[in-house]
Motif scaffolding. Sequence first.
Motif, mmCIF file in Angstrom:
data_model
loop_
_atom_site.group_PDB
_atom_site.id
_atom_site.type_symbol
_atom_site.label_atom_id
_atom_site.label_comp_id
_atom_site.label_asym_id
_atom_site.label_seq_id
_atom_site.Cartn_x
_atom_site.Cartn_y
_atom_site.Cartn_z
ATOM 1 N N LEU A 152 8.201 9.844 -0.749
ATOM 2 C CA LEU A 152 7.804 11.058 -0.630
ATOM 3 C C LEU A 152 8.830 11.773 0.576
ATOM 4 O O LEU A 152 9.002 11.048 1.290
ATOM 5 C CB LEU A 152 6.325 11.437 -0.224
ATOM 6 N N GLU A 184 0.928 -1.291 0.053
ATOM 7 C CA GLU A 184 0.043 0.006 0.031
ATOM 8 C C GLU A 184 0.784 1.245 -0.084
ATOM 9 O O GLU A 184 0.451 2.270 -0.689
ATOM 10 C CB GLU A 184 -0.955 0.305 1.233
ATOM 11 N N TYR A 185 2.123 1.021 0.611
ATOM 12 C CA TYR A 185 2.955 2.359 0.654
ATOM 13 C C TYR A 185 3.966 2.398 -0.289
ATOM 14 O O TYR A 185 5.024 3.293 -0.241
ATOM 15 C CB TYR A 185 3.580 2.441 2.100
ATOM 16 N N ASP A 230 4.572 3.742 -3.070
ATOM 17 C CA ASP A 230 4.581 4.878 -3.621
ATOM 18 C C ASP A 230 5.050 5.957 -2.719
ATOM 19 O O ASP A 230 5.659 6.681 -2.901
ATOM 20 C CB ASP A 230 3.584 5.407 -4.589
ATOM 21 N N LYS A 231 4.263 5.671 -1.589
ATOM 22 C CA LYS A 231 4.289 7.090 -0.404
ATOM 23 C C LYS A 231 5.712 6.892 0.093
ATOM 24 O O LYS A 231 6.166 8.078 0.436
ATOM 25 C CB LYS A 231 3.410 6.699 0.698
ATOM 26 N N THR A 285 13.858 9.731 -0.794
ATOM 27 C CA THR A 285 13.388 10.881 -1.858
ATOM 28 C C THR A 285 14.551 11.251 -2.611
ATOM 29 O O THR A 285 14.531 11.758 -3.558
ATOM 30 C CB THR A 285 12.921 12.214 -0.835
ATOM 31 N N ARG A 320 8.595 11.123 4.374
ATOM 32 C CA ARG A 320 7.446 10.415 4.716
ATOM 33 C C ARG A 320 7.969 9.161 5.478
ATOM 34 O O ARG A 320 8.915 8.402 5.070
ATOM 35 C CB ARG A 320 7.102 9.772 3.286
#
Lengths: 843, 151
Positions: free
Chosen positions: A790, A783-784, A786-787, A809, A793
């Motif tokens: 960031l 679920e994460y 892509d996150k 990042t 994050r």
Amino acid sequence: MSRKNGRPTIGYLIDWFEKDYQTYLRDGVIEAAEANDVNLVCFVGGALCSSNEYETQRNVLYDLVSESNVDGLIIMTASIGHWVSTEEIRDFCYKFHDIPMVSIALSIKDVPAIMVNQEIGMRAMLDHLLDEHNYRKIAFIGGPEKNPEAILRYKLYREALESRGIQFDPDLVVEGDFRSKSGIAAIQTLLDKRKVLFDAVIALNDEMAIGAMSELQNRKIHVPSRVAIVGFDDDRVAKFYSPPITTVRQPLYDQGKKALETLLSVMKGEKVEEKIYLDSELKIRESCGCMGKGIIQVRSNEQIDKKESFKSLYEREEPKIIEQVKNAIAYFLPQELAFESAELAEDLVHTFWQALVNKKGEIFLHVFNAIVYRVLESTDDLNQWQYVLSSHRRGLMPCLSDPEVRHRAEELWHQARVIVAEFLYRRETLRRLNLELETQKLRDLQQELNLHIEVEELLKVVATDLPRIGIPSAYISLYNDVKIPGETSKLILAYAENGKTEINPDGRIFKSRDLLPPDLFPADRRFVFIVEAFFFGLNQLGFGIFEMGPKEGVTYEILRLRLSSSLRGALLLKQVKDQAHCLEEQVKERTRDLIRTNEALEQEIVERKRVEVALLRSNENLQQFAYIASHDLQEPLRMIAGYVGLLERRYKDKLDQNANEFIEFVVDGAKRMQRMINDLLTFSRVNSKPCNIENMDSSLIVNQAVTNLKAIIEEKHAKIIYVNLPVIQADFSQLTQVFQNLIANAIKFQVQSAPPVIEISADESDNEWTFGVKDNGIGIDPEYNDKIFLMFRRLHSRDEYPGSGIGLTICKKIVERHDGRIWVESELGHGATFYFTIPKKGE
Amino acid sequence: MMEDDNIGVPIEILLVEDNKGDIRLTLEALKESKIKNNISVAYDGADALSFLRQEGKYANSPCPDIVLLDLNLPKKTGIEVLTEIKNDNDLTHIPVVILTSSKDEEDILKTYTCHASAYVTKPVDFDKFLKVIRGIEDFWLNIVKLPHKNL
């Protein structure tokens, strides 16, 4: 109801307009329409299912027939249904069941039919051949298999033979198709193939009879001395052929007339017979072997009484002579002149006598001349004058005992016959000349039509030239959609006596079944319209309506043909021109589009450049800002941390436990903030530093990263596995940072149960290298996926896993600076593999 | 032992720094030093150069044994000061320790010049600052021997 100009409109469906058979019928219909003051619309739509495609193309006109344009229908079923079965022609008629109708020559259930009693003529013909001429081997040229008239005549033929005990010979029967060619073919079959002998031939129409006769004459077989030939229908040519053809006259004119009269009765709701019979009549001429009537009649058989004074004798005989002459005249005079026959006979007989007595031939000849003139206007059967003169001569001869008087009388008769002959000659010549003139006009029209290839020009010619050949009005329309001609059409030409009606160049749309836009029908007079189909080859175009002018049906056929081909040509040309124009327009439009697009693009490029410059500036500003901000943030941070540290060091003993904890928090916060600032600085450096791309061994990069992480690797007993890493094009220090961050992460997120094992691999594809950094750590919930890339994050608390959350990042930034992609594949609890690609740069 | 070696010979340190907080922090750190030191402070680049050249009010000032030079200075920047020191024959022998506020700054500096004797990133917490100062002491002990040998 489609009453125009206050009159009912009768539709007349006929296959052709210009053939003999059709002409007689048509004349009967047309003249009856005139006599009854009704409008007539003739749909010249050809026969159904004809073997000629050009004929079936005409059938489209029958689609235009509807109750919106006619109040009653006369259908020439026999010729329209020539090629089809009785059922098929019946179904054809039933299509118009809403319209009162009358059939000509075929009996169809529930439709009144004007029939010809074929039996009478046929029987008379057979009797004549069998009994008067005593022919025994009679060949029979029949009609198409399904034709009911042909079937009936064949039956009568068989019966006649049988009744006389004559053996029927099937070899003598040949099937024909009512055209002269099949007459020729029939003779060839009989003589060449079947090699049969015959003394007479019955052809089921005159056309085939003529064909047969010409074939026999070519073979030097004399007609009628060696073979007699008879026909049917009494075509115009039959009478003038050499030898004149003995034939059965169909009462065609009367049939047409009767059909119209019957139809009017039906329309009035009157009861009519389902079958109305008219008699056919044997016309004996010379092809059967008889002598001509005129020649026989000249014989007078006189018994001259020489004792009585010829004057007193004449006075006694005169009423009888007048009666005979009157009868002879009445025989051929049209009905409307019948009442004059007595007067004419008296004039003729009186003046002849005066001329004899006074020895002044002029007295008679002038009057005779005048009478012939008078009669000429209303009949074309001048030949009958021979019969009139012969009757007169037969009556008068017995009175003429004096040779001198007799001689003068013969002279007068002779002169009279010359007058008749000259009249006939002049009239035929005039007719021919007129016909030639008409033909010339038609030829001129054709020439004119040929000269013009543009639709507009063509229509102009039609509008100026049709009145010249005596067509009072004409209308030309094209189908809007040739697949559904019965839907709508557009009128492209209309002219009437008052000149051409202006129509806008694109035509005027109307319902095809109205035939014309309703306002264009003649409002103040009765009309006879001839509807002709325009088509070329198998391409339907439209239809023309000609108001009846010249009686020669061929005029309309020629117009149809010429206009069809010219229109086709003109329309094709127009189509080509339109297409060219359309293409040109499209090109123009496209060019305009292109220019517009180009302008928009240029505008966009300018705009983009502006934005790019602005973005570049703002990016520079941002980097400057980031740098200065993080830089300048350091100083106050250092003050806080430094002095708190000093405070702790110098006054720890003097402060209570709480104060010391507070100090710890202050120190911790300051340290974290410094790390974040340093990370931010690193991140901004990725952009601010030039990317120095060189060929290098990627294992050296990994070596460097491992070296940098030496302390933690040793502390955590991590194992880093990498072999055979490729040479790539990349910035050394930046890529070192990537590996370093990924390896550090892999170590940081280890499972408690086992030491970290990190495998680094590289896969080659056509245009890039895909590096994988695989660990055996705690993994990441997809679920994460892509996150995690960031900034700042984090997925875990700082206490669990320390870190600022900027490492990935920075990796992403660096990989993207190398035109690559970075992603993670993982499953919670099963380790994670970070992949990133580095493109192969061209040499 | 060390104390004995240095008795009576305090190190003359010139701290070029405009930030009073940093000055005090440095002074406090040096107070804890095992080495005796005399610290003079110049508040900007121009002041620092005057001090070194013993100009004006600094005519009687001692020549420093080491210079701790901050980069962000008013009037003349640290780099300008460094450049002048290294271009001045009378001063070029003096070791200069550059105090930077970030690693990044240090990287940039390295591309300018190699004349600085050492680079020290100012740490955030005091303990680390003490370590830095101790590092400078070590450095000083090494350096101090060099001039003697050369002399």
